[in-house]
Design an enzyme around this catalytic site. Structure first.
Site, mmCIF file in Angstrom:
data_model
loop_
_atom_site.group_PDB
_atom_site.id
_atom_site.type_symbol
_atom_site.label_atom_id
_atom_site.label_comp_id
_atom_site.label_asym_id
_atom_site.label_seq_id
_atom_site.Cartn_x
_atom_site.Cartn_y
_atom_site.Cartn_z
ATOM 1 N N ARG A 15 0.856 -1.192 0.000
ATOM 2 C CA ARG A 15 0.000 0.000 0.000
ATOM 3 C C ARG A 15 0.889 1.239 0.000
ATOM 4 O O ARG A 15 1.690 1.427 0.907
ATOM 5 C CB ARG A 15 -0.897 -0.012 1.241
ATOM 6 C CG ARG A 15 -1.768 1.208 1.406
ATOM 7 C CD ARG A 15 -2.735 1.047 2.597
ATOM 8 N NE ARG A 15 -3.530 2.242 2.763
ATOM 9 C CZ ARG A 15 -3.307 3.179 3.697
ATOM 10 N NH1 ARG A 15 -2.336 3.041 4.568
ATOM 11 N NH2 ARG A 15 -4.071 4.251 3.759
ATOM 12 N N HIS B 169 -2.671 10.959 0.775
ATOM 13 C CA HIS B 169 -2.171 10.722 2.129
ATOM 14 C C HIS B 169 -1.571 12.044 2.631
ATOM 15 O O HIS B 169 -0.360 12.143 2.855
ATOM 16 C CB HIS B 169 -1.160 9.571 2.131
ATOM 17 C CG HIS B 169 -0.937 8.939 3.480
ATOM 18 N ND1 HIS B 169 -1.120 7.588 3.714
ATOM 19 C CD2 HIS B 169 -0.541 9.467 4.656
ATOM 20 C CE1 HIS B 169 -0.834 7.324 4.985
ATOM 21 N NE2 HIS B 169 -0.470 8.447 5.581
ATOM 22 N N GLU C 234 -7.316 8.502 6.117
ATOM 23 C CA GLU C 234 -7.591 9.167 7.394
ATOM 24 C C GLU C 234 -8.037 10.628 7.275
ATOM 25 O O GLU C 234 -7.322 11.545 7.703
ATOM 26 C CB GLU C 234 -6.364 9.086 8.299
ATOM 27 C CG GLU C 234 -5.884 7.671 8.561
ATOM 28 C CD GLU C 234 -4.798 7.601 9.637
ATOM 29 O OE1 GLU C 234 -4.260 8.650 10.011
ATOM 30 O OE2 GLU C 234 -4.515 6.497 10.107
ATOM 31 N N ASN D 211 -7.597 1.852 9.886
ATOM 32 C CA ASN D 211 -6.280 2.058 10.491
ATOM 33 C C ASN D 211 -6.470 2.082 11.994
ATOM 34 O O ASN D 211 -7.259 2.876 12.512
ATOM 35 C CB ASN D 211 -5.658 3.394 10.051
ATOM 36 C CG ASN D 211 -5.228 3.375 8.595
ATOM 37 O OD1 ASN D 211 -5.386 2.375 7.899
ATOM 38 N ND2 ASN D 211 -4.682 4.490 8.141
ATOM 39 N N TYR E 239 -4.529 2.085 15.765
ATOM 40 C CA TYR E 239 -3.307 2.204 16.580
ATOM 41 C C TYR E 239 -3.577 2.005 18.067
ATOM 42 O O TYR E 239 -2.812 1.364 18.765
ATOM 43 C CB TYR E 239 -2.629 3.553 16.320
ATOM 44 C CG TYR E 239 -1.979 3.579 14.956
ATOM 45 C CD1 TYR E 239 -0.670 3.149 14.782
ATOM 46 C CD2 TYR E 239 -2.699 3.962 13.825
ATOM 47 C CE1 TYR E 239 -0.080 3.128 13.526
ATOM 48 C CE2 TYR E 239 -2.116 3.944 12.564
ATOM 49 C CZ TYR E 239 -0.809 3.527 12.426
ATOM 50 O OH TYR E 239 -0.235 3.492 11.179
ATOM 51 N N GLU F 270 -3.702 -0.105 8.111
ATOM 52 C CA GLU F 270 -2.539 0.313 8.902
ATOM 53 C C GLU F 270 -2.687 -0.174 10.321
ATOM 54 O O GLU F 270 -3.767 -0.107 10.912
ATOM 55 C CB GLU F 270 -2.395 1.846 8.973
ATOM 56 C CG GLU F 270 -1.756 2.487 7.793
ATOM 57 C CD GLU F 270 -1.604 4.003 7.956
ATOM 58 O OE1 GLU F 270 -1.355 4.476 9.087
ATOM 59 O OE2 GLU F 270 -1.766 4.694 6.940
HETATM 60 C C1 GBH Z 1 -1.231 7.082 10.687
HETATM 61 O O1 GBH Z 1 -1.927 8.071 11.366
HETATM 62 C C2 GBH Z 1 -0.815 7.662 9.376
HETATM 63 O O2 GBH Z 1 -1.670 7.247 8.343
HETATM 64 C C3 GBH Z 1 0.620 7.420 9.013
HETATM 65 O O3 GBH Z 1 0.987 8.264 7.979
HETATM 66 C C4 GBH Z 1 1.473 7.599 10.232
HETATM 67 O O4 GBH Z 1 2.842 7.537 9.948
HETATM 68 C C5 GBH Z 1 1.098 6.515 11.204
HETATM 69 O O5 GBH Z 1 -0.258 6.534 11.493
HETATM 70 C C6 GBH Z 1 1.857 6.587 12.525
HETATM 71 O O6 GBH Z 1 1.565 7.763 13.191
HETATM 72 O O7 GBH Z 1 -5.273 11.489 20.664
HETATM 73 O O8 GBH Z 1 -5.198 13.559 19.480
HETATM 74 O O9 GBH Z 1 -3.164 12.449 20.040
HETATM 75 C C7 GBH Z 1 -1.997 8.003 12.759
HETATM 76 C C8 GBH Z 1 -3.411 8.076 13.252
HETATM 77 C C9 GBH Z 1 -4.805 9.207 14.753
HETATM 78 C C10 GBH Z 1 -2.991 7.963 15.601
HETATM 79 C C11 GBH Z 1 -4.842 10.018 16.001
HETATM 80 C C12 GBH Z 1 -2.979 8.782 16.839
HETATM 81 C C13 GBH Z 1 -4.171 10.096 18.343
HETATM 82 C C14 GBH Z 1 -4.645 11.460 18.192
HETATM 83 N N1 GBH Z 1 -3.466 8.756 14.491
HETATM 84 N N2 GBH Z 1 -4.283 9.291 17.140
HETATM 85 S S1 GBH Z 1 -4.578 12.312 19.702
#
Ligand code: GBH
Length: 470
Positions: free
Chosen positions: A79, A122, A167, A296, A298, A376
């Protein structure tokens, strides 16, 4: 103790993900012009160490070696995203050299028997379009459709899977409201305008691509969360969880899958004018049938309308005090759950992925016949290079294995999850964190641009080969 192997369905796809600005470099070559991330990274204090993507992983020049590495790892799919600023510099006419790069990349992937999974956006809007208002400007949605068709002109014959946006929560609220990402604006109203126009751009692009070729697999990738109240018996906590769910998940899922914004979210954001941006017919335009939904994941969120007083707070100093920059999340407080943390200080919560997949499938994907992929999931850790040159990133292997286990749990509960992309193939430009955070299963030495497969990369290769975790 014996551990038994758990197998993946025969058609399950294993891959890894990257994004253009995070890996390509060659920021000023072959006609590419600035995106909002080139500009943002020059703002003093915006990015750690003032790092930028000028060179990144130099993937633009090393893509052949990188594809060979993917093949060694046994990846079935890859991807990546295309850079709007390369394909249509300044949002203007097509740049043949720019699209040619992606054409060569796709040929290389196909030659290695790796399925290309293309994401059109992106986060790297051409700066020239930002100067016309960016995603807060409705016209950007139309420009996005045109850009999608331009990419399709060149790659449509060889790429089957097309993701419009990665996202949109990040490209709207994190970027136009919290100011943490490019373009760094701090306006709840602009964040909502951006969210709506991103959704509209998605709908316009899906319709246009579908018209070109009904056989394409079209979809979108969302960053979704599982929001839990600290105390399920306390109304304030339950409402905080509802608002986070609305602002992260349903504000995107509902228009896409149901053609409407959720009533409660509309009420939550009433002061910021979301409905001002919604024209007649927009929601039908957004509500195009899609083939794939990328999730995605995390970490989850444990929230309250009261600040954390929990003793664990001392052990998790980064627990965000408030999410108040986000519309509808005013006065919501994140609470630590006491789970182990990654180097981003995100809590490791694999079972949240199972729960999220079950929920999204039940409420959105299954009823509309949409396939679910985890596009992701990954973690940054402080990797150490051992004396023998190996990178024994045991915690990343555990993270990967645990989340794959959560996917198998969801599959056991009847969710047809069709694939998984680890974030990321290699260490790269971690946005506002610059090169400080490493998510890769492959290490990048930024001095020499050498790549080194980490132990987690070898473990993932074994999993892919065995099509099982143990
Ligand atoms: C992804 O986004 C991205 O798509 C990618 O490019 C990036 O490198 C990867 O993750 C790693 O970061 O509670 O306000 O601090 C991350 C998605 C969404 C994860 C918001 C963290 C916490 C927001 N993020 N989340 S906050």
């Amino acid at each position: 103790m014996t551990s038994h192997a758990r197998s993946f369905p025969p058609a399950f796809l294993f891959g890894a993900a990257t994004a253009a600005y995070q890996i390509e470099g060659a920021a000023h070559e072959d006609g590419r012009t600035d995106s909002i991330w080139d500009t943002f990274s020059r703002v003093p204090g915006a990015v750690i160490n003032a790092d930028n993507g000028d060179v990144a992983c130099d993937h633009y020049h090393r893509y052949q070696d990188d594809v060979a590495l993917m093949k060694d790892l046994g990846l079935q799919t890859y991807r990546f995203s295309t850079s709007w600023s390369r394909v249509r510099p300044d949002g203007g006419p097509v740049n043949p050299k720019g699209v040619d790069f992606y054409s060569r990349l796709v040929d290389e992937l196909l030659g290695a028997d790796i399925k290309p999974w293309l994401t059109l956006y992106h986060w790297d809007l051409p700066q020239a379009l930002e100067e016309k208002g960016g995603w807060a400007n409705r016209d950007t949605a139309e420009r996005f459709r045109d850009y999608a068709l331009t990419v399709h002109d060149t790659l449509g014959d060889r790429v089957g899977v097309w993701t419009t946006l990665n996202e949109p929560w990040c490209s709207s609220f994190l970027s136009y409201t919290a100011g943490a990402h490019a373009p760094g604006r701090q306006s709840p109203r602009d964040g909502l305008a951006a969210a709506h126009h991103l959704l509209l751009g998605h709908g316009l692009a899906v319709e246009a691509l579908r018209e070109r070729d009904p056989a394409l697999e079209l979809g979108i990738t969302l960053n979704l969360t599982v929001a839990k109240p600290v105390d399920p018996a306390r109304a304030g906590d339950v409402d905080a969880a509802r608002r986070i769910d609305g602002q992260f998940n349903r504000i995107f899922l509902d228009p896409i899958f149901r053609g409407s914004y959720p009533e409660d979210v509309l009420q939550d954001v009433a002061a910021f004018g979301l409905t001002d941006f919604v024209h007649e017919g927009d929601l039908a335009q957004i509500n195009q049938p899609i083939d794939t939904l990328g999730v995605n994941y995390y970490h989850g969120d444990l929230v309250s309308d009261r600040p954390a007083e929990h003793p664990l707070l001392a052990q998790a100093p980064t627990s965000r005090p408030t999410r108040s920059p986000y519309p509808a999340a005013d006065g919501v407080f994140d609470h630590p759950q006491g789970l182990p943390l990654t180097a981003m200080e995100w809590e490791i919560q694999p079972d949240g992925l199972r729960e999220l997949l079950v929920r999204v499938n039940t409420e959105y994907a299954a009823p509309t016949g949409t396939s679910l992929y985890v596009t992701e999931n990954g973690a940054a850790f402080d990797d150490v290079v051992a004396e023998d040159g190996s990178i024994p990133d045991v915690r990343r292997t555990e993270f990967l294995t645990a989340h794959l286990g959560a996917i198998l749990d969801a599959i056991d509960e009847g969710v047809d999850v069709k694939g998984y992309f680890y974030w990321s193939l290699m260490d790269n430009y971690e946005w506002a964190w610059g090169y400080e955070k490493r998510f890769g299963i492959v290490r990048v030495d930024y001095e020499t641009q050498e790549r080194f497969v980490k132990d987690s990369g070898r473990a993932y290769a074994d999993i892919i080969r065995n099509r099982a975790i143990s």
